[in-house]
Design a protein around this motif. Structure first.
Motif, PDB file in Angstrom:
ATOM      1  N   GLY A   1      -0.886  25.068  -0.051  1.00 27.98           N
ATOM      2  CA  GLY A   1       0.276  25.731   0.535  1.00 27.98           C
ATOM      3  C   GLY A   1       0.061  27.227   0.684  1.00 27.98           C
ATOM      4  O   GLY A   1      -0.996  27.762   0.327  1.00 27.98           O
ATOM      5  N   PRO A   2       1.058  27.906   1.193  1.00 24.62           N
ATOM      6  CA  PRO A   2       0.917  29.342   1.440  1.00 24.62           C
ATOM      7  C   PRO A   2       0.770  30.138   0.144  1.00 24.62           C
ATOM      8  O   PRO A   2       1.429  29.859  -0.850  1.00 24.62           O
ATOM      9  N   THR A   3      -0.141  31.103   0.178  1.00 27.48           N
ATOM     10  CA  THR A   3      -0.329  31.990  -0.965  1.00 27.48           C
ATOM     11  C   THR A   3       0.207  33.387  -0.674  1.00 27.48           C
ATOM     12  O   THR A   3       0.137  34.254  -1.523  1.00 27.48           O
ATOM     13  N   GLU A   4       0.718  33.568   0.517  1.00 29.68           N
ATOM     14  CA  GLU A   4       1.293  34.855   0.901  1.00 29.68           C
ATOM     15  C   GLU A   4       2.686  34.617   1.451  1.00 29.68           C
ATOM     16  O   GLU A   4       3.120  33.493   1.618  1.00 29.68           O
ATOM     17  N   GLY A   5       3.391  35.697   1.703  1.00 31.19           N
ATOM     18  CA  GLY A   5       4.718  35.603   2.272  1.00 31.19           C
ATOM     19  C   GLY A   5       5.794  35.943   1.249  1.00 31.19           C
ATOM     20  O   GLY A   5       5.558  35.937   0.035  1.00 31.19           O
ATOM     21  N   LEU A   6       6.971  36.223   1.763  1.00 29.45           N
ATOM     22  CA  LEU A   6       8.086  36.667   0.929  1.00 29.45           C
ATOM     23  C   LEU A   6       8.511  35.599  -0.071  1.00 29.45           C
ATOM     24  O   LEU A   6       8.716  35.901  -1.248  1.00 29.45           O
ATOM     25  N   ALA A   7       8.615  34.351   0.350  1.00 26.29           N
ATOM     26  CA  ALA A   7       9.066  33.295  -0.559  1.00 26.29           C
ATOM     27  C   ALA A   7       8.092  33.137  -1.720  1.00 26.29           C
ATOM     28  O   ALA A   7       8.515  33.014  -2.879  1.00 26.29           O
ATOM     29  N   ASN A   8       6.797  33.168  -1.445  1.00 22.25           N
ATOM     30  CA  ASN A   8       5.794  33.047  -2.503  1.00 22.25           C
ATOM     31  C   ASN A   8       5.853  34.250  -3.439  1.00 22.25           C
ATOM     32  O   ASN A   8       5.763  34.103  -4.650  1.00 22.25           O
ATOM     33  N   GLU A   9       6.028  35.439  -2.871  1.00 20.73           N
ATOM     34  CA  GLU A   9       6.134  36.643  -3.697  1.00 20.73           C
ATOM     35  C   GLU A   9       7.355  36.581  -4.605  1.00 20.73           C
ATOM     36  O   GLU A   9       7.284  36.891  -5.800  1.00 20.73           O
ATOM     37  N   LEU A  10       8.495  36.160  -4.064  1.00 23.59           N
ATOM     38  CA  LEU A  10       9.726  36.093  -4.858  1.00 23.59           C
ATOM     39  C   LEU A  10       9.641  35.015  -5.933  1.00 23.59           C
ATOM     40  O   LEU A  10      10.160  35.196  -7.038  1.00 23.59           O
ATOM     41  N   LEU A  11       8.960  33.913  -5.639  1.00 24.09           N
ATOM     42  CA  LEU A  11       8.755  32.887  -6.659  1.00 24.09           C
ATOM     43  C   LEU A  11       7.913  33.457  -7.797  1.00 24.09           C
ATOM     44  O   LEU A  11       8.201  33.226  -8.973  1.00 24.09           O
ATOM     45  N   GLY A  12       6.901  34.246  -7.452  1.00 22.65           N
ATOM     46  CA  GLY A  12       6.084  34.903  -8.464  1.00 22.65           C
ATOM     47  C   GLY A  12       6.888  35.874  -9.300  1.00 22.65           C
ATOM     48  O   GLY A  12       6.753  35.934 -10.531  1.00 22.65           O
ATOM     49  N   VAL A  13       7.782  36.646  -8.674  1.00 16.52           N
ATOM     50  CA  VAL A  13       8.646  37.565  -9.415  1.00 16.52           C
ATOM     51  C   VAL A  13       9.557  36.779 -10.342  1.00 16.52           C
ATOM     52  O   VAL A  13       9.753  37.153 -11.500  1.00 16.52           O
ATOM     53  N   PHE A  14      10.100  35.660  -9.848  1.00 17.34           N
ATOM     54  CA  PHE A  14      11.016  34.848 -10.655  1.00 17.34           C
ATOM     55  C   PHE A  14      10.332  34.326 -11.911  1.00 17.34           C
ATOM     56  O   PHE A  14      10.850  34.459 -13.021  1.00 17.34           O
ATOM     57  N   TRP A  15       9.138  33.720 -11.745  1.00 19.16           N
ATOM     58  CA  TRP A  15       8.506  33.159 -12.945  1.00 19.16           C
ATOM     59  C   TRP A  15       8.016  34.253 -13.862  1.00 19.16           C
ATOM     60  O   TRP A  15       8.075  34.101 -15.077  1.00 19.16           O
ATOM     61  N   TRP A  16       7.552  35.372 -13.337  1.00 17.89           N
ATOM     62  CA  TRP A  16       7.088  36.443 -14.226  1.00 17.89           C
ATOM     63  C   TRP A  16       8.266  37.042 -15.000  1.00 17.89           C
ATOM     64  O   TRP A  16       8.157  37.277 -16.203  1.00 17.89           O
ATOM     65  N   ALA A  17       9.405  37.282 -14.314  1.00 18.05           N
ATOM     66  CA  ALA A  17      10.566  37.884 -14.978  1.00 18.05           C
ATOM     67  C   ALA A  17      11.131  36.971 -16.057  1.00 18.05           C
ATOM     68  O   ALA A  17      11.730  37.453 -17.021  1.00 18.05           O
ATOM     69  N   ASN A  18      10.925  35.682 -15.916  1.00 20.04           N
ATOM     70  CA  ASN A  18      11.438  34.726 -16.906  1.00 20.04           C
ATOM     71  C   ASN A  18      10.352  34.292 -17.892  1.00 20.04           C
ATOM     72  O   ASN A  18      10.444  34.589 -19.089  1.00 20.04           O
ATOM     73  N   LEU A  19       9.332  33.615 -17.410  1.00 23.11           N
ATOM     74  CA  LEU A  19       8.268  33.104 -18.271  1.00 23.11           C
ATOM     75  C   LEU A  19       7.438  34.238 -18.867  1.00 23.11           C
ATOM     76  O   LEU A  19       7.222  34.297 -20.077  1.00 23.11           O
ATOM     77  N   GLY A  20       6.979  35.144 -18.031  1.00 28.74           N
ATOM     78  CA  GLY A  20       6.126  36.235 -18.497  1.00 28.74           C
ATOM     79  C   GLY A  20       6.808  37.107 -19.527  1.00 28.74           C
ATOM     80  O   GLY A  20       6.276  37.356 -20.610  1.00 28.74           O
TER      81      GLY A  20
END
Length: 186
Positions: A98-117
């Motif tokens: 799947g896509p590794t770039e784009g706004l949705a992928n970036e926001l998903l990364g922010v979501f998991w980092w802000a919570n899990l990380g």
């Protein structure tokens, strides 16, 4: 002058990132508040500040070390429970091509980092992090009256050690945080 579409979309992206981080902090603090209620006490206030938040409560009777640990673990547990599936979802998307770039992928990364990380980092044995509070309660259960003093010393040692690693990696934000943690504990 009217902002261009690019400037407007960047502003929207920043707003969404700030919103995700705010909601992650709120979920974390609500985890503490729910644990406080579960052990029969009343949370008084959730406060937001520059590096996160704090849930304030004033126990009307002594709280055992086990219950204190439960309250401290509850915040990171909420973040790990929210961020873990998001992280696994992002890994699965990438693994399936799947896509590794784009706004949705970036926001998903922010979501998991802000919570899990942050949930995982918050478990480090450094006061004022939840891991430091857990360590203080645990040591206090073994050596009443000395728990927090010993926890402060351990916090300083861990923060200095991590600060040296961060310095070697030239991670200036981590160096700043470690320095702040040392300052708080001194």
């Amino acid at each position: 002058a009217r902002p261009s579409a690019i400037e407007g979309s960047e502003l929207l992206r920043v707003g969404i990132v700030v919103g995700i981080i705010f909601l992650a902090i709120l979920a974390h603090e609500l985890g503490h508040a729910m644990a406080i209620k579960a052990i029969g006490h009343r949370p008084l206030l959730i406060e937001f500040h520059g590096l996160g938040g704090a849930t304030h409560w004033s126990p009307d009777r002594p709280v055992s070390a086990v219950r204190s640990v439960a309250v401290s673990v509850a915040g990171p547990a909420v973040g790990i429970a929210l961020g873990g599936p998001a992280f696994l979802g992002q890994v699965a998307i990438v693994a399936l091509g799947g896509p590794t770039e784009g706004l949705a992928n970036e926001l998903l990364g922010v979501f998991w980092w802000a919570n899990l990380g942050w949930g995982i980092l918050n478990l480090l044995p450094i006061i004022p992090l939840d891991g430091g509070q857990i360590m203080g309660a645990f040591i206090g259960g073994i050596a009443p009256g000395k728990g927090m003093r010993v926890a402060h010393v351990i916090s300083i040692l861990v923060a200095v050690g991590l600060g040296i690693v961060a310095l070697a990696l030239q991670d200036w934000w981590a160096v700043f945080l470690c320095g702040l943690f040392v300052w708080v504990n001194v």
